[in-house]
Design a protein around this motif. Sequence first.
Motif: not given
Length: 378
Positions: A89-110
């Motif tokens: 959830e903390a990662y989802k707040q930063i621009p990299e996730y919002i503009e580039q990795n939106s929809g990333m799964s938890l497995s991919e985040f790990k």
Amino acid sequence: MATKPRSIFEDVTETAKPVAATGVIDAKSRGARGGIRIWLMVLFALVTLMIVVGGLTRLTDSGLSITEWAPISGSVPPLNAEDWNAEFEAYKQIPEYIEQNSGMSLSEFKTIYWWEWGHRQLGRFIGLVWALGFFGFLIAGKIPTGWTGRLVLIGALGGLQGAIGWWMVHSGLQEGMLDVASYRLATHLGLAFVILGFIAWYVFLLGRREADLMQARRAGEAKLFSMSTGLMHFAFLQILLGALVAGIDAGHAFPTWPLMGSGFFPPDPFQITPIWRNFFEDAGLVQFIHRMSGYLLFAFAIVVWLRARRSPNGQTRFGFNVVIALITLQMIIGIATVLYSAPVQIAIVHQFMAVLLWVAILRGRYLARYPLAQSVRG
């Protein structure tokens, strides 16, 4: 009383004169040079590994997966689903996730999280190895005279590197940023090579007694040492330029060589305002500067090598033969990196080769200042 005549072939012996006992003073000045040298070699290997892991962390876009700097508590990774969800959830707040990795799964985040956690954990481990070694030798009184400050310097630079690492990551968490600031990445990588350089130099020095170094320096080649110092600085500049290329993914631009696209100069290189930002943020211009600097570095390395060939010392000549061989190989790998648009496998080899070349230049510089003893026949 008459002295008995001696044969001219008779051995003549003298009564041995007592030698002053200086063992205590000498032992204090020498310290545990061998033990400290081994400890520094371990640090050298760890810092080299850190540079490689850091490069892979950057190439896999993992560096922003951990959004806070927690030097102590951050050593413990998420241990349950609740912890993982909080980090995600903390990662989802930063621009990299919002503009580039939106929809990333938890497995991919790990996957990207473990890269960055491992990178930081390795940094902590290096700090621990330094502290255990330094304070162990200090308490035992085994640090040679004049070496305490040098060993403290390595630890201080390591601590500074940790702070700069967070300063770099923090830039990528700001609004409008999808990656860390390239000049901060260059600072971070540059300091890693500075630390590696100091460790390598100290390992070279500790390989011989102080008296031997003083004697060797009298036979040193001042001109070659000066030229190799210039080569060292030039190579460091090229490393920083390489970090700027990596920081904005400029290696993916213009996968052609020797031209950049259809021309020698990249098209439209000064579109960003103010104009100075183009030298740090325009992919074509940054890659062009890195290329041109590489050509000049290679040419200067040839000049230094030709001067080294005139050295009367065989080991010194061999040291610079290694330099010219590695810089030639590095240039070939650099061209391959461009032609294949900087894939992870080739890009990380290119970065690792920079470490080997850096150490080879330092070794050549050391041999120019402190040539190794050789027979009269060379």
